[in-house]
Write an enzyme that holds these catalytic residues in place. Structure first.
Site, PDB file in Angstrom:
ATOM      1  N   ASP A 483       0.909  -1.400   0.013  1.00  0.00           N
ATOM      2  CA  ASP A 483       0.153   0.036  -0.010  1.00  0.00           C
ATOM      3  C   ASP A 483       0.829   1.336   0.191  1.00  0.00           C
ATOM      4  O   ASP A 483       1.809   1.330   0.817  1.00  0.00           O
ATOM      5  CB  ASP A 483      -1.009   0.045   1.263  1.00  0.00           C
ATOM      6  CG  ASP A 483      -1.943   1.231   1.341  1.00  0.00           C
ATOM      7  OD1 ASP A 483      -2.863   1.228   0.452  1.00  0.00           O
ATOM      8  OD2 ASP A 483      -1.593   2.122   1.950  1.00  0.00           O
ATOM      9  N   ASN A 491      -2.678  12.805  -3.525  1.00  0.00           N
ATOM     10  CA  ASN A 491      -3.739  13.308  -4.719  1.00  0.00           C
ATOM     11  C   ASN A 491      -4.302  14.883  -4.301  1.00  0.00           C
ATOM     12  O   ASN A 491      -4.192  15.508  -5.212  1.00  0.00           O
ATOM     13  CB  ASN A 491      -4.894  12.415  -4.780  1.00  0.00           C
ATOM     14  CG  ASN A 491      -4.529  11.070  -5.678  1.00  0.00           C
ATOM     15  OD1 ASN A 491      -3.617  11.112  -6.477  1.00  0.00           O
ATOM     16  ND2 ASN A 491      -5.339   9.930  -5.220  1.00  0.00           N
ATOM     17  N   ASP A 500      -1.777   9.482 -10.625  1.00  0.00           N
ATOM     18  CA  ASP A 500      -1.621   8.360 -11.510  1.00  0.00           C
ATOM     19  C   ASP A 500      -0.247   7.969 -11.972  1.00  0.00           C
ATOM     20  O   ASP A 500       0.303   6.820 -12.087  1.00  0.00           O
ATOM     21  CB  ASP A 500      -2.433   8.705 -12.834  1.00  0.00           C
ATOM     22  CG  ASP A 500      -4.046   8.729 -12.489  1.00  0.00           C
ATOM     23  OD1 ASP A 500      -4.209   8.194 -11.456  1.00  0.00           O
ATOM     24  OD2 ASP A 500      -4.864   9.273 -13.338  1.00  0.00           O
ATOM     25  N   GLU A 527      -4.596   2.439  -4.548  1.00  0.00           N
ATOM     26  CA  GLU A 527      -3.137   2.518  -4.466  1.00  0.00           C
ATOM     27  C   GLU A 527      -2.496   1.246  -3.913  1.00  0.00           C
ATOM     28  O   GLU A 527      -1.175   1.446  -3.400  1.00  0.00           O
ATOM     29  CB  GLU A 527      -2.855   3.692  -3.374  1.00  0.00           C
ATOM     30  CG  GLU A 527      -2.999   3.558  -2.040  1.00  0.00           C
ATOM     31  CD  GLU A 527      -4.552   4.081  -1.597  1.00  0.00           C
ATOM     32  OE1 GLU A 527      -4.872   4.205  -0.602  1.00  0.00           O
ATOM     33  OE2 GLU A 527      -5.258   4.070  -2.654  1.00  0.00           O
TER      34      GLU A 527
END
Length: 627
Positions: A483, A491, A500, A527
């Site tokens: 993770d 973000n 991304d 993620e």
């Protein structure tokens, strides 16, 4: 009524009138001949041709012309009686009616049985004619005529019946086929340029042989006529055979009436017996000629049909872009169409006599072709298959072949195979392109569009397969869940597009650390990433996780929302020995719990499912390389 209809009716009327006049002349002449011979044989009539001539005219005409023809024939027979016998009375008129009855019965039955297109060419038609016109009709008219002779002249009924029947039956059998051919213009077949050189000498030879046989007294010479008659029947068909029998009858009856020949020379035998002997001889000639001509007419029809079918087949085969191949049951080529030159570069002559197994067909495809041929022969049903054929230049192209049996026309036994071959190279290439596109599409359906690694769907499928494999082999299977730490903050700070880019980079860095083809990297969701590690224990999975953690941390990608100041990951790993009746969800659950502990312990670390203490930042001290 239209002018065209009036013209057609006028033409038919003129044709019927001409036919009636010709029938009158021939009936009259044959009546004179038969009655004249009867006077020389003490009123014993060996043969009566008039009914046969008149029957042929009636059969050649439409029903509306029958009254005119029967009237013309009746007058001709009466006139012949008056000229020869020099008398006319009720008895002659009644006998004349018996003759017309015979003609009408035969013509009516034959028209019902055979339709408007009366024809004697063919065994079935000949037998119908013999049964109706030679056996039934003379018997019916003979009953009435014999009753008249019995009551008016005192002649015994059976004697009169035999005399009438044999004379009329012989007359119809010998005169009707030739007269019918004459009325229809078929006698010209004998005199055609292409056949006259053969037919005329044969008929002249038969005539000469008959004259010789009936100018001498020996009965033995009569047997010499049959070979000559058979040759005529075989070579000239039913028209020539009928003409030959008629010639024999004319010569035999005339010479016998004049006192010549084997029958007239018999000693101690009554004239009636001599007449019966002559009739039996002529009947034998007629039967022999009829049977032989019928058999050979059928053979000619079959041969003509076979030639026509072959012509049509070749025409179709040569005009088709597909290659037509005929082989025997062993696969040896008997015929190859010219399309082989266009398709394969081979001329038909180069392929004839060779088998599928010896050339052209790719060696890898020969077993399938042999199996197909065997299956077609066993079941009798067609098969379609594809195989490779060699072009003359050495290259191979894909063809589609439609295989079926072909059979003997008479026995219907299988005698070979028909193979229709067409080029499907372009279709095969299109199929291969479609297959490649399908595989590529299938691969795309198993790849995560953002990161380029396997998606969750493919992950679930591989985990299930590896879990079942491990159950069979008894080997451990490990799972590593990864993770990205504080990715939501990333973000929020840098935007989703940069997020991304970050995920793609992490997927790449994870893949760099994978060295076994059996290991699978997948995006587990959001993620999170997952690695399936077959045949790996927990220590090996933890070591790989640590290597990945170090690789990502060494990149030092700035992340202001991460307390370490750059991108880091947390990982949880587990390894289990799968048992029957379980599924891979056990492994996912164990690895997920380890990941939770890694995140709750401060992140940027790898936690094993078996760990109970929190590891230090920097990873596990005891690492074992992934097996």
């Amino acid at each position: 009524m239209s002018a065209e209809t009036m013209s057609i009716d006028s033409q038919r009327g003129t044709s019927s009138l001409r036919l009636s006049l010709l029938a009158f002349v021939l009936t009259f002449l044959t009546g004179l001949l038969s009655l004249g011979l009867t006077r020389h044989l003490s009123h014993l009539n060996p043969i009566w041709w008039s009914n046969g001539v008149l029957l042929a005219a009636v059969l050649a005409a439409r029903k509306r012309a029958w009254p005119m023809l029967l009237a013309a024939g009746g007058v001709a027979i009466l006139l012949a009686h008056v000229i020869v016998v020099h008398t006319f009375g009720l008895a002659v008129a009644l006998i004349d009616l018996c003759n017309l009855l015979e003609v009408l019965v035969a013509a009516w039955v034959l028209r019902v049985w055979m339709g408007e297109s009366f024809d004697l060419r063919g065994a079935e038609k000949l037998w119908r004619f013999v049964l109706t016109a030679v056996l039934i009709a003379p018997s019916i008219s003979g009953v009435f005529a014999s009753l008249l002779h019995h009551y008016l002249q005192g002649i015994p009924f059976l004697q009169a019946m035999m005399q009438w029947y044999f004379a009329d039956a012989l007359g119809v059998a010998t005169a009707t086929p030739v007269a019918f051919a004459l009325y229809r213009g078929q006698v010209r077949d004998i005199w055609r340029k292409d056949t006259s050189r053969q037919n005329i000498p044969l008929l002249l030879l038969l005539t000469l042989a008959t004259v010789v046989c009936f100018l001498q007294p020996s009965v033995a010479f009569l047997f010499l006529l049959f070979p000559a008659l058979l040759v005529v029947a075989v070579q000239t068909g039913w028209t020539g055979s009928g003409a030959g029998v008629l010639l024999i009858a004319l010569i035999a009856v005339i010479l016998t009436g004049l006192g010549y020949g084997p029958m007239a020379s018999l000693e101690g035998v009554s004239l009636r017996i001599k007449t019966v002997d002559l009739q039996l001889f002529l009947a034998s000639c007629s039967i022999c000629g009829t049977i032989v001509s019928a058999i050979f007419e059928e053979r000619r029809k079959l041969l003509k049909l076979a030639v026509e079918n072959e012509r049509r087949f070749r025409s179709l085969a040569e005009s088709s872009p597909d290659v037509m191949v005929l082989t025997d049951l062993a696969g040896r080529r008997l015929y190859v169409s010219s399309a082989a030159k266009t398709l394969l570069g081979w001329s038909p002559k180069e392929l004839l006599g060779k088998t599928y197994q010896s050339n052209i067909v790719h060696s890898d495809d020969v077993p399938a072709l042999e199996e197909a041929l065997s299956d077609v022969r066993r079941t009798g049903e067609g098969r379609t298959l594809t195989y490779r054929c060699q072009h003359k230049d050495g290259s191979y192209l894909w063809v589609e072949a439609s295989l079926m049996l072909y059979r003997d026309m008479q026995s219907h036994d299988p005698i070979g195979f028909v193979n229709v071959v067409r080029d499907i190279t372009s279709r095969k290439a299109a199929e291969e392109r479609m297959q490649t596109a399908y595989l590529e599409l299938q691969a795309l359906a198993e790849i995560d569009a953002l990161t380029g690694v396997a998606n969750r769907r493919h992950f679930d499928k591989v985990l299930d397969a590896e879990w079942k494999r491990a159950i069979r082999t008894g080997a451990p299977t490990a799972l590593l869940l990864i993770d990205v730490d504080w990715f939501k903050n990333y973000n929020d700070i840098y935007g989703h597009l940069e997020g991304d880019v970050c995920l793609r980079s992490i997927a790449t860095w994870i893949s760099v650390c994978i060295h076994r083809s059996t290991d699978l990297v997948a995006r587990f969701g959001g993620e999170e990433f997952a690695l399936i590690l077959p045949d790996t224990d927990e220590a090996g999975a933890a070591a790989l996780g640590e290597r990945i953690r170090e690789e990502i941390e060494a990149r030092k990608v700035v992340h202001r929302g991460n307390e370490y100041g750059h991108i880091t990951i947390s990982a949880g790993c587990a390894s289990l020995m799968p048992m029957r009746g379980t599924s891979g969800t056990l492994l996912i659950d164990a690895a997920d719990k380890a990941l939770y502990r890694a995140k709750s312990s401060g992140r940027n670390r790898v936690m094993r499912a078996s760990d109970e203490q929190e590891p230090r930042i920097g990873g596990a001290e005891d690492t074992v390389s992934s097996t």
